[in-house]
Design a protein around this motif. Structure first.
Motif, PDB file in Angstrom:
ATOM      1  N   GLN A 130       0.695  -1.184   0.000  1.00 26.30           N
ATOM      2  CA  GLN A 130       0.048   0.232   0.105  1.00 26.30           C
ATOM      3  C   GLN A 130       0.814   1.227   0.076  1.00 26.30           C
ATOM      4  O   GLN A 130       0.186   2.386   0.173  1.00 26.30           O
ATOM      5  CB  GLN A 130      -0.934   0.117   1.398  1.00 26.30           C
ATOM      6  CG  GLN A 130      -2.155  -0.855   0.996  1.00 26.30           C
ATOM      7  CD  GLN A 130      -2.048  -2.177   1.957  1.00 26.30           C
ATOM      8  OE1 GLN A 130      -1.882  -1.996   3.096  1.00 26.30           O
ATOM      9  NE2 GLN A 130      -1.999  -3.178   1.197  1.00 26.30           N
ATOM     10  N   VAL A 131       2.226   1.093  -0.214  1.00 18.28           N
ATOM     11  CA  VAL A 131       2.994   2.178   0.007  1.00 18.28           C
ATOM     12  C   VAL A 131       3.769   2.423  -1.179  1.00 18.28           C
ATOM     13  O   VAL A 131       4.348   1.439  -1.823  1.00 18.28           O
ATOM     14  CB  VAL A 131       3.937   2.039   1.204  1.00 18.28           C
ATOM     15  CG1 VAL A 131       5.088   3.195   1.050  1.00 18.28           C
ATOM     16  CG2 VAL A 131       3.201   1.963   2.617  1.00 18.28           C
ATOM     17  N   GLU A 132       3.798   3.608  -1.712  1.00 20.50           N
ATOM     18  CA  GLU A 132       4.594   4.139  -3.033  1.00 20.50           C
ATOM     19  C   GLU A 132       6.157   4.417  -2.229  1.00 20.50           C
ATOM     20  O   GLU A 132       6.140   5.329  -1.456  1.00 20.50           O
ATOM     21  CB  GLU A 132       4.156   5.561  -3.574  1.00 20.50           C
ATOM     22  CG  GLU A 132       4.735   5.942  -4.771  1.00 20.50           C
ATOM     23  CD  GLU A 132       4.218   7.147  -5.285  1.00 20.50           C
ATOM     24  OE1 GLU A 132       4.661   7.301  -6.635  1.00 20.50           O
ATOM     25  OE2 GLU A 132       3.227   7.527  -4.686  1.00 20.50           O
ATOM     26  N   PHE A 133       6.944   3.537  -3.043  1.00 18.78           N
ATOM     27  CA  PHE A 133       8.402   3.858  -2.509  1.00 18.78           C
ATOM     28  C   PHE A 133       9.098   4.449  -3.949  1.00 18.78           C
ATOM     29  O   PHE A 133       9.300   3.712  -4.881  1.00 18.78           O
ATOM     30  CB  PHE A 133       9.046   2.369  -2.159  1.00 18.78           C
ATOM     31  CG  PHE A 133      10.551   2.521  -2.254  1.00 18.78           C
ATOM     32  CD1 PHE A 133      10.872   3.088  -0.738  1.00 18.78           C
ATOM     33  CD2 PHE A 133      11.468   2.041  -2.841  1.00 18.78           C
ATOM     34  CE1 PHE A 133      12.290   3.271  -0.600  1.00 18.78           C
ATOM     35  CE2 PHE A 133      12.924   1.893  -2.502  1.00 18.78           C
ATOM     36  CZ  PHE A 133      13.375   2.517  -1.438  1.00 18.78           C
ATOM     37  N   LEU A 134       9.901   5.338  -3.571  1.00 14.66           N
ATOM     38  CA  LEU A 134      10.460   6.168  -4.556  1.00 14.66           C
ATOM     39  C   LEU A 134      11.982   6.327  -4.108  1.00 14.66           C
ATOM     40  O   LEU A 134      12.437   6.805  -3.222  1.00 14.66           O
ATOM     41  CB  LEU A 134      10.058   7.552  -4.624  1.00 14.66           C
ATOM     42  CG  LEU A 134       8.564   7.562  -5.038  1.00 14.66           C
ATOM     43  CD1 LEU A 134       7.603   8.844  -4.807  1.00 14.66           C
ATOM     44  CD2 LEU A 134       8.319   7.051  -6.686  1.00 14.66           C
ATOM     45  N   ASN A 135      12.950   5.717  -4.924  1.00 10.99           N
ATOM     46  CA  ASN A 135      14.343   5.523  -4.736  1.00 10.99           C
ATOM     47  C   ASN A 135      14.936   6.692  -5.727  1.00 10.99           C
ATOM     48  O   ASN A 135      15.269   6.208  -6.686  1.00 10.99           O
ATOM     49  CB  ASN A 135      14.990   4.358  -4.580  1.00 10.99           C
ATOM     50  CG  ASN A 135      16.210   4.404  -4.496  1.00 10.99           C
ATOM     51  OD1 ASN A 135      17.037   4.989  -4.039  1.00 10.99           O
ATOM     52  ND2 ASN A 135      17.126   3.071  -4.302  1.00 10.99           N
ATOM     53  N   PHE A 136      15.314   7.897  -5.315  1.00 12.92           N
ATOM     54  CA  PHE A 136      15.962   8.783  -5.959  1.00 12.92           C
ATOM     55  C   PHE A 136      17.349   8.819  -5.526  1.00 12.92           C
ATOM     56  O   PHE A 136      18.141   9.929  -5.935  1.00 12.92           O
ATOM     57  CB  PHE A 136      15.360  10.370  -5.645  1.00 12.92           C
ATOM     58  CG  PHE A 136      13.901  10.178  -6.139  1.00 12.92           C
ATOM     59  CD1 PHE A 136      13.478  10.035  -7.448  1.00 12.92           C
ATOM     60  CD2 PHE A 136      12.816  10.709  -5.311  1.00 12.92           C
ATOM     61  CE1 PHE A 136      12.114  10.065  -7.940  1.00 12.92           C
ATOM     62  CE2 PHE A 136      11.666  10.858  -5.706  1.00 12.92           C
ATOM     63  CZ  PHE A 136      11.207  10.332  -6.872  1.00 12.92           C
ATOM     64  N   ALA A 137      17.849   7.926  -4.988  1.00 17.93           N
ATOM     65  CA  ALA A 137      19.462   7.958  -4.806  1.00 17.93           C
ATOM     66  C   ALA A 137      20.122   7.967  -5.943  1.00 17.93           C
ATOM     67  O   ALA A 137      19.898   7.335  -6.647  1.00 17.93           O
ATOM     68  CB  ALA A 137      19.720   6.814  -3.700  1.00 17.93           C
ATOM     69  N   ASP A 138      21.211   8.988  -6.179  1.00 13.41           N
ATOM     70  CA  ASP A 138      21.844   8.928  -7.276  1.00 13.41           C
ATOM     71  C   ASP A 138      22.898   7.547  -7.414  1.00 13.41           C
ATOM     72  O   ASP A 138      23.440   7.368  -6.398  1.00 13.41           O
ATOM     73  CB  ASP A 138      22.831  10.276  -7.081  1.00 13.41           C
ATOM     74  CG  ASP A 138      23.469  10.654  -8.369  1.00 13.41           C
ATOM     75  OD1 ASP A 138      24.173   9.854  -9.003  1.00 13.41           O
ATOM     76  OD2 ASP A 138      23.379  11.692  -9.043  1.00 13.41           O
ATOM     77  N   SER A 174      -2.666   6.669   1.375  1.00 15.24           N
ATOM     78  CA  SER A 174      -1.819   6.754   0.244  1.00 15.24           C
ATOM     79  C   SER A 174      -0.212   7.033   0.678  1.00 15.24           C
ATOM     80  O   SER A 174       0.308   8.113   0.710  1.00 15.24           O
ATOM     81  CB  SER A 174      -1.850   7.924  -0.922  1.00 15.24           C
ATOM     82  OG  SER A 174      -1.982   9.222  -0.312  1.00 15.24           O
ATOM     83  N   GLY A 175       0.209   5.987   1.229  1.00 11.49           N
ATOM     84  CA  GLY A 175       1.543   6.005   2.145  1.00 11.49           C
ATOM     85  C   GLY A 175       2.645   6.359   1.136  1.00 11.49           C
ATOM     86  O   GLY A 175       2.641   5.552  -0.249  1.00 11.49           O
ATOM     87  N   ASN A 198       5.576   9.891   4.810  1.00  7.51           N
ATOM     88  CA  ASN A 198       4.276  10.933   4.967  1.00  7.51           C
ATOM     89  C   ASN A 198       3.238  10.306   6.210  1.00  7.51           C
ATOM     90  O   ASN A 198       2.183  10.265   5.962  1.00  7.51           O
ATOM     91  CB  ASN A 198       3.399  11.267   3.911  1.00  7.51           C
ATOM     92  CG  ASN A 198       2.973   9.847   3.246  1.00  7.51           C
ATOM     93  OD1 ASN A 198       3.366   8.743   3.773  1.00  7.51           O
ATOM     94  ND2 ASN A 198       1.859  10.011   2.229  1.00  7.51           N
ATOM     95  N   GLY A 199       3.852   9.730   7.191  1.00  8.56           N
ATOM     96  CA  GLY A 199       3.245   9.088   8.216  1.00  8.56           C
ATOM     97  C   GLY A 199       2.959  10.112   9.267  1.00  8.56           C
ATOM     98  O   GLY A 199       2.955  11.339   8.928  1.00  8.56           O
ATOM     99  N   GLU A 219       5.250  19.531   6.450  1.00  9.40           N
ATOM    100  CA  GLU A 219       4.019  19.013   6.071  1.00  9.40           C
ATOM    101  C   GLU A 219       3.288  17.552   6.374  1.00  9.40           C
ATOM    102  O   GLU A 219       2.519  16.970   6.010  1.00  9.40           O
ATOM    103  CB  GLU A 219       4.095  18.757   3.997  1.00  9.40           C
ATOM    104  CG  GLU A 219       4.973  17.780   3.766  1.00  9.40           C
ATOM    105  CD  GLU A 219       6.633  18.076   3.670  1.00  9.40           C
ATOM    106  OE1 GLU A 219       7.428  17.750   3.126  1.00  9.40           O
ATOM    107  OE2 GLU A 219       6.931  19.584   4.316  1.00  9.40           O
ATOM    108  N   GLY A 220       4.185  17.132   7.337  1.00  9.59           N
ATOM    109  CA  GLY A 220       3.834  15.946   7.938  1.00  9.59           C
ATOM    110  C   GLY A 220       4.798  14.679   7.552  1.00  9.59           C
ATOM    111  O   GLY A 220       5.434  14.737   6.524  1.00  9.59           O
TER     112      GLY A 220
END
Length: 167
Positions: free
Chosen positions: A27-35, A69-70, A94-95, A145-146
């Motif tokens: 249920q969680v969107e995981f975004l890895n923007f690590a270079d 929308s985690g 965003n917990g 923003e939380g």
């Protein structure tokens, strides 16, 4: 412990693959923007342990907050500290954020916001110890923003390349 240049992006992906075993992660969107080019000097097994802890905490915080929308985002940036190159990695969620009374002692042993008795309160204490052993720092804050934001700063791998002998 073996120390070598370690790619943060790959470590974060590996950590998430371990955390994602938990069905809550679907249920969680995981975004890895690590270079992909951001390398630190360290022991990849110990650093993996840190990132698993941070990502698991983020996942638990999202679940505890009931956020529909985690989102968990990981980013890296270069930074100079005491004129030495560091890579700063942030894990944001965003917990519900970290309760104000917990934040000052968040890295102390047995501090936990988990009410389900599954948290030992040692994850961040162990993580801080590992980061300190690597010559880095870790800090925690709430986002306006939380949600929470944890920052890990580690010496960049290129910082310890031996200089050619000048003799």
């Amino acid at each position: 412990l073996p120390i070598s240049p370690t790619a943060l992006r790959r470590l974060v992906e590996e950590a998430w693959s371990l955390v994602a075993i938990d069905e809550k992660s679907s249920q969680v969107e995981f975004l890895n923007f690590a270079d992909v080019d951001h390398l630190v000097t360290g022991n990849s097994d110990r650093l993996l342990q840190v990132f698993v802890n941070l990502l698991r905490n983020a996942l638990n915080a999202i679940e505890a907050s009931g956020t529909q929308s985690g989102r968990i985002e990981v980013r890296t940036r270069r930074e100079k500290r005491n004129s030495r190159p560091f890579i700063v990695l942030t894990v944001q969620d965003n917990g519900a954020g970290i309760p104000a009374h917990v934040l000052p002692g968040i890295f102390d042993a047995f501090v936990s916001t988990r009410l389900d008795a599954h948290g030992t309160g040692l994850g961040l204490t162990v993580s801080e110890g590992i980061i300190t052993q690597h010559g880095g720092t870790i800090s925690a804050a709430n986002q306006p923003e939380g949600g929470a934001r944890l920052e890990v700063a580690l010496p960049a791998a290129e910082a310890i390349c031996p200089t050619p002998d000048s003799d």
